[in-house]
Design a protein around this motif. Structure first.
Motif, PDB file in Angstrom:
ATOM      1  N   PRO A  53       0.917  -1.370  -0.030  1.00 48.67           N
ATOM      2  CA  PRO A  53       0.018  -0.012  -0.136  1.00 48.67           C
ATOM      3  C   PRO A  53       0.999   1.255   0.266  1.00 48.67           C
ATOM      4  O   PRO A  53       2.154   1.242   0.223  1.00 48.67           O
ATOM      5  CB  PRO A  53      -0.830  -0.156   1.389  1.00 48.67           C
ATOM      6  CG  PRO A  53       0.148  -1.018   2.189  1.00 48.67           C
ATOM      7  CD  PRO A  53       1.070  -1.789   1.165  1.00 48.67           C
ATOM      8  N   HIS A  54       0.210   2.164  -0.465  1.00 44.04           N
ATOM      9  CA  HIS A  54       0.917   3.909  -0.437  1.00 44.04           C
ATOM     10  C   HIS A  54      -0.301   4.702   0.040  1.00 44.04           C
ATOM     11  O   HIS A  54      -1.092   4.466  -0.166  1.00 44.04           O
ATOM     12  CB  HIS A  54       1.580   4.037  -1.573  1.00 44.04           C
ATOM     13  CG  HIS A  54       0.744   4.153  -2.850  1.00 44.04           C
ATOM     14  ND1 HIS A  54       0.107   5.249  -3.223  1.00 44.04           N
ATOM     15  CD2 HIS A  54       0.407   3.138  -3.797  1.00 44.04           C
ATOM     16  CE1 HIS A  54      -1.013   4.839  -4.193  1.00 44.04           C
ATOM     17  NE2 HIS A  54      -0.340   3.592  -4.537  1.00 44.04           N
ATOM     18  N   ALA A  55       0.261   5.588   0.603  1.00 47.72           N
ATOM     19  CA  ALA A  55      -0.565   6.958   0.947  1.00 47.72           C
ATOM     20  C   ALA A  55       0.158   8.052   1.301  1.00 47.72           C
ATOM     21  O   ALA A  55       1.409   8.098   1.293  1.00 47.72           O
ATOM     22  CB  ALA A  55      -1.329   6.660   2.135  1.00 47.72           C
ATOM     23  N   SER A  56      -0.528   9.393   1.147  1.00 47.05           N
ATOM     24  CA  SER A  56      -0.051  10.585   1.181  1.00 47.05           C
ATOM     25  C   SER A  56      -0.992  11.439   1.923  1.00 47.05           C
ATOM     26  O   SER A  56      -2.247  11.315   1.816  1.00 47.05           O
ATOM     27  CB  SER A  56       0.718  10.978  -0.087  1.00 47.05           C
ATOM     28  OG  SER A  56      -0.087  11.402  -0.814  1.00 47.05           O
ATOM     29  N   ALA A  57      -0.506  12.720   2.652  1.00 46.64           N
ATOM     30  CA  ALA A  57      -1.358  13.576   2.996  1.00 46.64           C
ATOM     31  C   ALA A  57      -0.628  14.919   3.308  1.00 46.64           C
ATOM     32  O   ALA A  57       0.558  14.847   3.212  1.00 46.64           O
ATOM     33  CB  ALA A  57      -1.917  13.322   4.561  1.00 46.64           C
ATOM     34  N   PRO A  58      -1.302  16.025   2.818  1.00 46.03           N
ATOM     35  CA  PRO A  58      -0.660  17.251   3.101  1.00 46.03           C
ATOM     36  C   PRO A  58       0.161  17.687   4.214  1.00 46.03           C
ATOM     37  O   PRO A  58      -0.564  17.357   5.449  1.00 46.03           O
ATOM     38  CB  PRO A  58      -1.889  18.172   2.756  1.00 46.03           C
ATOM     39  CG  PRO A  58      -3.085  17.522   2.341  1.00 46.03           C
ATOM     40  CD  PRO A  58      -2.840  16.105   2.691  1.00 46.03           C
ATOM     41  N   LEU A  59       1.233  18.113   4.157  1.00 44.17           N
ATOM     42  CA  LEU A  59       1.825  18.376   5.353  1.00 44.17           C
ATOM     43  C   LEU A  59       2.377  19.787   5.751  1.00 44.17           C
ATOM     44  O   LEU A  59       1.968  20.638   6.475  1.00 44.17           O
ATOM     45  CB  LEU A  59       3.422  17.613   5.278  1.00 44.17           C
ATOM     46  CG  LEU A  59       4.055  17.544   6.813  1.00 44.17           C
ATOM     47  CD1 LEU A  59       3.549  17.150   7.709  1.00 44.17           C
ATOM     48  CD2 LEU A  59       5.350  16.901   6.445  1.00 44.17           C
ATOM     49  N   PHE A  60       3.095  20.404   4.538  1.00 46.69           N
ATOM     50  CA  PHE A  60       3.253  21.908   4.554  1.00 46.69           C
ATOM     51  C   PHE A  60       2.986  22.435   3.053  1.00 46.69           C
ATOM     52  O   PHE A  60       2.889  21.581   2.232  1.00 46.69           O
ATOM     53  CB  PHE A  60       4.749  22.271   5.112  1.00 46.69           C
ATOM     54  CG  PHE A  60       5.293  21.864   6.376  1.00 46.69           C
ATOM     55  CD1 PHE A  60       4.531  22.009   7.399  1.00 46.69           C
ATOM     56  CD2 PHE A  60       6.305  20.735   6.431  1.00 46.69           C
ATOM     57  CE1 PHE A  60       5.119  21.696   8.510  1.00 46.69           C
ATOM     58  CE2 PHE A  60       6.603  20.247   7.570  1.00 46.69           C
ATOM     59  CZ  PHE A  60       6.210  20.762   8.637  1.00 46.69           C
ATOM     60  N   ALA A  61       3.091  23.619   2.779  1.00 50.76           N
ATOM     61  CA  ALA A  61       3.042  24.080   1.581  1.00 50.76           C
ATOM     62  C   ALA A  61       3.800  23.419   0.450  1.00 50.76           C
ATOM     63  O   ALA A  61       5.245  23.646   0.705  1.00 50.76           O
ATOM     64  CB  ALA A  61       3.085  25.644   1.718  1.00 50.76           C
ATOM     65  N   GLY A  62       3.525  22.896  -0.456  1.00 51.09           N
ATOM     66  CA  GLY A  62       4.293  22.206  -1.467  1.00 51.09           C
ATOM     67  C   GLY A  62       4.863  21.150  -1.080  1.00 51.09           C
ATOM     68  O   GLY A  62       5.723  20.439  -1.659  1.00 51.09           O
ATOM     69  N   MET A  63       4.503  20.624   0.202  1.00 50.34           N
ATOM     70  CA  MET A  63       5.257  19.275   0.729  1.00 50.34           C
ATOM     71  C   MET A  63       3.938  18.299   1.230  1.00 50.34           C
ATOM     72  O   MET A  63       3.200  18.820   1.626  1.00 50.34           O
ATOM     73  CB  MET A  63       6.296  19.445   1.731  1.00 50.34           C
ATOM     74  CG  MET A  63       7.295  20.336   1.696  1.00 50.34           C
ATOM     75  SD  MET A  63       8.503  20.398   2.978  1.00 50.34           S
ATOM     76  CE  MET A  63       9.510  21.866   2.436  1.00 50.34           C
ATOM     77  N   ARG A  64       4.278  16.929   1.117  1.00 51.78           N
ATOM     78  CA  ARG A  64       3.254  16.054   1.341  1.00 51.78           C
ATOM     79  C   ARG A  64       4.158  14.958   2.330  1.00 51.78           C
ATOM     80  O   ARG A  64       5.376  14.771   2.207  1.00 51.78           O
ATOM     81  CB  ARG A  64       2.743  15.297   0.350  1.00 51.78           C
ATOM     82  CG  ARG A  64       1.785  16.350  -0.531  1.00 51.78           C
ATOM     83  CD  ARG A  64       1.078  15.255  -1.633  1.00 51.78           C
ATOM     84  NE  ARG A  64       0.142  14.577  -1.174  1.00 51.78           N
ATOM     85  CZ  ARG A  64      -1.137  14.940  -0.880  1.00 51.78           C
ATOM     86  NH1 ARG A  64      -1.454  16.234  -1.102  1.00 51.78           N
ATOM     87  NH2 ARG A  64      -2.177  14.184  -0.478  1.00 51.78           N
ATOM     88  N   ALA A  65       3.207  14.514   3.275  1.00 48.77           N
ATOM     89  CA  ALA A  65       3.791  13.370   4.004  1.00 48.77           C
ATOM     90  C   ALA A  65       3.449  12.020   3.430  1.00 48.77           C
ATOM     91  O   ALA A  65       2.191  11.672   3.250  1.00 48.77           O
ATOM     92  CB  ALA A  65       3.219  13.421   5.436  1.00 48.77           C
ATOM     93  N   GLY A  66       4.458  11.411   2.934  1.00 52.19           N
ATOM     94  CA  GLY A  66       4.190  10.165   2.270  1.00 52.19           C
ATOM     95  C   GLY A  66       4.640   8.986   2.824  1.00 52.19           C
ATOM     96  O   GLY A  66       5.383   8.927   3.512  1.00 52.19           O
ATOM     97  N   LEU A  67       3.820   7.755   2.734  1.00 50.61           N
ATOM     98  CA  LEU A  67       4.237   6.640   3.238  1.00 50.61           C
ATOM     99  C   LEU A  67       3.790   5.595   2.123  1.00 50.61           C
ATOM    100  O   LEU A  67       2.926   5.601   1.062  1.00 50.61           O
ATOM    101  CB  LEU A  67       3.309   6.121   4.251  1.00 50.61           C
ATOM    102  CG  LEU A  67       3.429   7.151   5.700  1.00 50.61           C
ATOM    103  CD1 LEU A  67       2.195   6.567   6.563  1.00 50.61           C
ATOM    104  CD2 LEU A  67       4.670   6.677   6.289  1.00 50.61           C
TER     105      LEU A  67
END
Length: 623
Positions: A53-67
């Motif tokens: 599986p993979h997932a991501s969520a917004p973290l900062f402006a222009g950056m995402r928290a990806g797994l």
């Protein structure tokens, strides 16, 4: 699909937080709850390794928290979850009901959760957050018995040493943003512009070497042995020290892009494997021997990462995780039962506790790299990649493998000796031993030992090709038949020599023995090179602040007070006096002007006549 990976990290992190907050209020239930959560996490890890599986969520402006779970992280999540489950099952019998089990099991689960985030993170900010949580919880676990000052100081040394190296990740993150990799995805770091690419590589390498206890940071691992044996089995097998090696394996394209990163990493790993192996040979404390051997064995993983052997390093990591966690748990079982971890006092311990002794014997022979056990095959995979890079690198690695056989057999020699007549005299040097091992310790110890023994199948042609495809290292070199024969011969020769030599003193000067037994005086060197200069600079800055900055502020305050007093005197004696004089004159004029105002008409006529006379006189005089 993304829910699975969120569950993988949320389960240990959430349950660990809840158990930690309960403290000792539910001591009886905590071990069962902790092991249940670990088993559930292991089940989710296996499912995630299959489903990717993979997932991501917004973290900062222009950056995402990806797994994401890819080939390498699939191996890691299963390894971390499996070792965590075994260690927590063992710990259920290690801690009595008078201990704060909630805090211990909670911290262990949070630590494991942060490691799972580390190995699945696809962006640097999320990896950095997990890296920090891992460091903080390791400090709390090493200093679990914080009421003993020596253990608390050991936790501080381990934390501050790794924390200093961790600053490299912050440097790497800043350099990545400056170099054009604004998203901070791990896969985008090798594409950063020069010279920022070199800064990123330097930061990552320093952070990884510090976390994996490689030279010159190795000494913190010696201090970390003050923690419970279960902590050592988890932190120093599949999680904390393996995190640095994993990071170097994951970011091998980054070190390869610089040209100097790969050779630096490879040689650091090779020298650490050899030097810390010699340190392990000099130890008389079983946990210190295992700790030094951990740095040495991690050195083989670092050697593989620098040489481009991703599959070889992964094989070494997994085999070492099972082997070393089993050895630490066996040492913990003897410490609980006999109250000591000194090798001379552990003579015959394998005979007194045969199940633990059997597990330790299999683990020690595996650690020695004897065929056909797992670490023999794993080391040959690493040495094959090293030989493809440099013959000198291969020679140093082979020498380190020989030293590994010496320190492993040394430990085995002591615990398998016949029981001495005065065996009780050496017991209870660390704590009061129970003279028995808990029933819950047997199953996890035997399971880890079995896995450690059979993982050598990963080096067979079929499984080896599968693993290389899994981690994306299809063209990686494999050991030739003569290499397998040579390494096996070296391991058997070194093991035989160590068994024959026994407990006789080494034929080297005593200062050299003290130097190696003291971990090459690395901590003393760190104090001389880093700690004392920093403290001296801090004291000098404090004096500068007190005498110059604070002195200037105090003088400015005194000057302000003097100016205020002068202004007060000027106001009182000058301005206020002038105002008083004008007021007094006005009052006098008022009194004089009031005197003619009598209210008598004839006086007003007389005054008017005098006034006209004076006016006429003035006119005449002017003309």
């Amino acid at each position: 699909m993304s829910a699975m990976i969120w569950l993988l990290i949320a389960l240990p992190l959430g349950a660990g937080t809840v158990l930690g907050l309960t403290g000792s209020r539910c001591n009886r239930l905590v071990p069962a709850l902790g092991v249940t959560v670990a088993v559930a996490t292991f089940g989710v890890a296996v499912a995630a390794a299959l489903a990717r599986p993979h997932a991501s969520a917004p973290l900062f402006a222009g950056m995402r928290a990806g797994l994401a779970v890819d080939g390498l992280s699939a191996v890691m999540v299963v390894t971390v979850a499996a070792v965590t489950t075994a260690v927590l099952a063992f710990a259920a019998g290690e801690f009595g009901r008078d201990e704060n089990r909630g805090r211990f099991f909670g911290l262990m689960l949070v630590f494991a959760g942060s490691m799972l985030v580390t190995v699945t993170a696809t962006t640097l900010p999320l990896l950095l957050m997990a890296w920090e949580v891992m460091g903080a919880t390791s400090w709390a676990l090493i200093g679990y018995w914080w009421h003993q000052p020596e253990r608390a100081r050991a936790a501080d040394v381990a934390f501050l040493t790794t924390r200093t190296a961790d600053l490299g990740l912050y440097l790497a993150a800043g350099a990545a943003m400056a170099g054009g990799a604004g998203s901070l995805r791990l896969g985008a770091l090798p594409d950063a512009a020069s010279p920022w690419l070199h800064v990123i590589t330097a930061g990552v390498v320093v952070a990884a070497l510090g976390k994996s206890a490689q030279l010159p940071f190795s000494f913190w691992l010696s201090r970390a042995m003050q923690g419970p044996s279960s902590v050592s089995a988890l932190l120093h097998s599949a999680t904390m020290v393996a995190a640095g090696a994993y990071l170097l394996l994951r970011l091998h394209p980054l070190s390869a892009a610089t040209g100097w990163g790969g050779p630096l990493v490879a040689w650091t790993g090779a020298v650490t494997a050899l030097a810390l192996g010699v340190v392990a040979v000099a130890q008389r404390d079983l946990k210190q021997l295992l700790a030094a051997s951990t740095s040495a064995q991690i050195g083989f993983m670092v050697l593989a990462a620098g040489s481009g052997g991703i599959a070889a390093g992964t094989t070494q990591l997994v085999a070492h995780a099972a082997t070393k966690s089993a050895l630490f748990l066996a040492a913990g079982a003897w410490l609980t039962a006999l109250g000591t971890k000194q090798l001379p006092a552990l003579r015959g311990a394998a005979r007194t506790h045969p199940l633990v002794g059997t597990a330790f014997a299999v683990g020690a022979l595996t650690l020695a790299g004897l065929p056909p056990l797992s670490l023999w095959a794993a080391k040959d995979e690493v040495l094959a990649t090293a030989r493809a890079e440099s013959t000198a690198l291969y020679a140093v690695g082979l020498a380190a493998a020989a030293v590994a056989a010496v320190y492993s057999v040394k430990a085995l020699w002591y615990v398998t000796r016949p029981l001495p007549d005065d065996r009780e005299a050496g017991y209870d040097t660390e704590r009061h031993g129970t003279r028995r091992t808990a029933r819950t310790m047997s199953a996890p110890l035997l399971a880890l030992t079995l896995v450690a023994a059979v993982l050598g199948v990963l080096a067979l042609p079929g499984p080896a090709s599968w693993l290389k495809q899994l981690v994306g290292a299809v063209g990686e070199p494999s050991p030739k038949p003569w290499e397998l024969v040579l390494s096996a011969g070296v391991a058997f020769a070194a093991a035989g020599l160590a068994w024959w030599w026994g407990s006789r003193p080494a034929p080297v000067p005593r200062p050299v023995v003290r130097w190696t037994r003291g971990w090459l005086c690395l901590e003393r060197a760190a104090h001389a090179v880093v700690v004392r200069p920093v403290l001296g600079l801090a004291r000098a800055l404090a004096v500068f602040d007190d005498r110059v900055v604070d002195g200037a502020v105090r003088q400015a305050a005194r000057g302000g007070l003097a100016t205020a007093r002068l202004a007060g005197r000027l106001d009182d004696g000058g301005i206020d006096a002038a105002v008083g004089t004008v007021a007094a004159g006005t009052r006098s004029l008022g009194r004089w002007a009031r005197r003619p105002q009598t209210g008598l008409l004839h006086q007003y006529y007389a005054q008017a006549a005098v006034g006209f006379a004076v006016l006429i006189l003035i006119v005449l005089l002017v003309r």
